[in-house]
Motif scaffolding. Structure first.
Motif, PDB file in Angstrom:
ATOM      1  N   VAL A   1      77.708 105.257  -8.799  1.00 50.93           N
ATOM      2  CA  VAL A   1      78.609 106.388  -8.566  1.00 50.93           C
ATOM      3  C   VAL A   1      79.630 106.016  -7.496  1.00 50.93           C
ATOM      4  O   VAL A   1      79.301 105.865  -6.320  1.00 50.93           O
ATOM      5  N   CYS A   2      80.857 105.837  -7.920  1.00 48.79           N
ATOM      6  CA  CYS A   2      82.004 105.662  -7.037  1.00 48.79           C
ATOM      7  C   CYS A   2      83.053 106.675  -7.474  1.00 48.79           C
ATOM      8  O   CYS A   2      82.913 107.317  -8.512  1.00 48.79           O
ATOM      9  N   SER A   3      84.112 106.824  -6.699  1.00 46.79           N
ATOM     10  CA  SER A   3      85.142 107.788  -7.082  1.00 46.79           C
ATOM     11  C   SER A   3      86.510 107.128  -7.072  1.00 46.79           C
ATOM     12  O   SER A   3      86.819 106.305  -6.213  1.00 46.79           O
ATOM     13  N   SER A   4      87.318 107.489  -8.062  1.00 44.36           N
ATOM     14  CA  SER A   4      88.680 106.971  -8.149  1.00 44.36           C
ATOM     15  C   SER A   4      89.639 107.958  -7.495  1.00 44.36           C
ATOM     16  O   SER A   4      89.497 109.177  -7.635  1.00 44.36           O
ATOM     17  N   ARG A   5      90.606 107.414  -6.758  1.00 44.10           N
ATOM     18  CA  ARG A   5      91.665 108.215  -6.161  1.00 44.10           C
ATOM     19  C   ARG A   5      92.955 107.403  -6.279  1.00 44.10           C
ATOM     20  O   ARG A   5      93.087 106.352  -5.661  1.00 44.10           O
ATOM     21  N   GLY A   6      93.877 107.907  -7.092  1.00 44.90           N
ATOM     22  CA  GLY A   6      95.105 107.154  -7.291  1.00 44.90           C
ATOM     23  C   GLY A   6      94.805 105.797  -7.895  1.00 44.90           C
ATOM     24  O   GLY A   6      94.132 105.693  -8.927  1.00 44.90           O
ATOM     25  N   ASP A   7      95.266 104.741  -7.214  1.00 49.68           N
ATOM     26  CA  ASP A   7      95.064 103.384  -7.749  1.00 49.68           C
ATOM     27  C   ASP A   7      93.893 102.669  -7.090  1.00 49.68           C
ATOM     28  O   ASP A   7      93.796 101.443  -7.171  1.00 49.68           O
ATOM     29  N   VAL A   8      92.996 103.412  -6.446  1.00 48.28           N
ATOM     30  CA  VAL A   8      91.853 102.765  -5.805  1.00 48.28           C
ATOM     31  C   VAL A   8      90.534 103.333  -6.332  1.00 48.28           C
ATOM     32  O   VAL A   8      90.467 104.455  -6.838  1.00 48.28           O
ATOM     33  N   ILE A   9      89.500 102.532  -6.202  1.00 42.91           N
ATOM     34  CA  ILE A   9      88.121 102.984  -6.404  1.00 42.91           C
ATOM     35  C   ILE A   9      87.466 102.968  -5.035  1.00 42.91           C
ATOM     36  O   ILE A   9      87.668 102.038  -4.250  1.00 42.91           O
ATOM     37  N   ARG A  10      86.704 104.029  -4.724  1.00 42.52           N
ATOM     38  CA  ARG A  10      86.124 104.152  -3.390  1.00 42.52           C
ATOM     39  C   ARG A  10      84.606 103.955  -3.430  1.00 42.52           C
ATOM     40  O   ARG A  10      83.910 104.615  -4.203  1.00 42.52           O
ATOM     41  N   ILE A  11      84.122 103.050  -2.587  1.00 43.99           N
ATOM     42  CA  ILE A  11      82.694 102.922  -2.321  1.00 43.99           C
ATOM     43  C   ILE A  11      82.424 103.720  -1.044  1.00 43.99           C
ATOM     44  O   ILE A  11      83.117 103.538  -0.043  1.00 43.99           O
ATOM     45  N   ALA A  12      81.449 104.602  -1.076  1.00 51.45           N
ATOM     46  CA  ALA A  12      81.190 105.448   0.093  1.00 51.45           C
ATOM     47  C   ALA A  12      79.694 105.457   0.388  1.00 51.45           C
ATOM     48  O   ALA A  12      78.942 106.269  -0.146  1.00 51.45           O
ATOM     49  N   HIS A  13      79.271 104.532   1.227  1.00 54.80           N
ATOM     50  CA  HIS A  13      77.857 104.428   1.550  1.00 54.80           C
ATOM     51  C   HIS A  13      77.455 105.437   2.626  1.00 54.80           C
ATOM     52  O   HIS A  13      78.302 105.991   3.329  1.00 54.80           O
ATOM     53  N   HIS A  14      76.158 105.658   2.742  1.00 57.76           N
ATOM     54  CA  HIS A  14      75.599 106.477   3.827  1.00 57.76           C
ATOM     55  C   HIS A  14      74.464 105.680   4.466  1.00 57.76           C
ATOM     56  O   HIS A  14      74.183 104.551   4.075  1.00 57.76           O
ATOM     57  N   PHE A  15      73.800 106.287   5.446  1.00 56.49           N
ATOM     58  CA  PHE A  15      72.794 105.547   6.214  1.00 56.49           C
ATOM     59  C   PHE A  15      71.628 105.074   5.374  1.00 56.49           C
ATOM     60  O   PHE A  15      70.942 104.111   5.720  1.00 56.49           O
TER      61      PHE A  15
END
Length: 288
Positions: A253-267
């Motif tokens: 599960v990652c999220s796209s925003r505009g021309d990027v894909i976002r990796i968003a880790h947590h602890f």
């Protein structure tokens, strides 16, 4: 809800805000607000001097995010407060993209307003949002968006305005009870683990993620000093939306925003999970 002399009617915000916030400010133009948007720099940041150039004797409020939603750029909130107050303006921080991942002391940082919600890094669900307002400011606010819970005695059922004398005056109606139970459980977990400990772990994972993205020669958009980086790591890719869908097929599960894909880790995430994610992104990008 702010009562201000006509001389102060400017709102300074920025392109790194999530669009909802500037949209709300633009909606206040019909009440006389003048909105000025600070542009984002080519490196995906906004410097303190960029804000300072826009602040003047007519500025009522500086509205800025804690973290840029697109690339994870994290701002110095205490410095933003100093710049705003030096120019006689109030400071409102949208902390939605980073609250729960890095300590925020609203009093020490001299923040006037801070808004956020329980979604994202506070591990909750949609439906719960909250506002911090500096005590010295609360009773100067006369919100037009109000309701019975914002009154001094809600159960008087008086249809005249009689605002509560504390932060309750910013409430409206009955809150979503089910979401509140989830919010209480999720934020209790954050407090139990400890935000400072969470930050240390997130910083470790951010360093690791940046190194892995560079090793794979992907187009890293979040190449910031770690003190200015939130958990979000953005990678510029072709057709980010399709890439997001392909990753989901692989249980990533990652999220796209505009021309990027976002990796968003947590602890609770691991280096192995970051390896797996970055490797799959690299594989999919290589096929384009």
């Amino acid at each position: 809800g702010l009562n201000s002399p006509l001389i102060r009617n400017r709102v300074v915000t920025t392109e790194i805000e999530f669009p909802t916030v500037p949209q709300i400010w633009y909606a206040h133009e019909k009440f006389g607000a003048q909105v000025d948007v600070v542009p984002v720099r080519p490196d995906g940041t906004v410097a303190i001097e960029d804000y300072e150039k826009r602040l003047d004797s007519k500025t009522l409020i500086l509205s800025a995010p804690f973290v840029y939603y697109l690339n994870g750029y994290k701002q110095d909130l205490a410095e933003l407060a100093r710049v705003a107050h030096r120019n006689g303006a109030l400071l409102m921080i949208d902390a939605y993209q980073g609250l729960g991942t890095s300590p925020i002391d609203v009093k020490a940082m001299d923040i006037d307003f801070l808004v956020s919600g329980n979604l994202k890094y506070l591990l909750g669900v949609p439906g719960i949002a909250f506002t911090y307002t500096k005590q010295a400011i609360v009773e100067t606010l006369h919100p037009a968006s109000t309701g019975w819970f914002g009154q001094a005695d809600p159960f008087a059922f008086d249809y005249h305005l009689n605002y509560a004398h504390d932060g309750r005056r910013l409430e409206t109606g009955t809150p979503p009870a089910l979401a509140a139970f989830a919010a209480n459980a999720s934020m209790s977990l954050i407090v139990e683990v400890g935000v400072q400990q969470i930050k240390q772990r997130i910083d470790e994972l951010s360093r690791y993620c940046i190194e892995r993205v560079k090793t794979k020669q992907l187009d890293l958009v979040s190449d910031f000093d770690i003190e200015h980086k939130a958990p979000t790591t953005a990678i510029r890719v072709p057709n980010s939306h399709n890439l997001e869908l392909e990753l989901r097929k692989r249980d990533i599960v990652c999220s796209s925003r505009g021309d990027v894909i976002r990796i968003a880790h947590h602890f609770y995430n691991t280096e192995d999970e970051i390896d797996h994610t970055v490797n799959r992104i690299a594989e999919l990008v290589s096929r384009v």
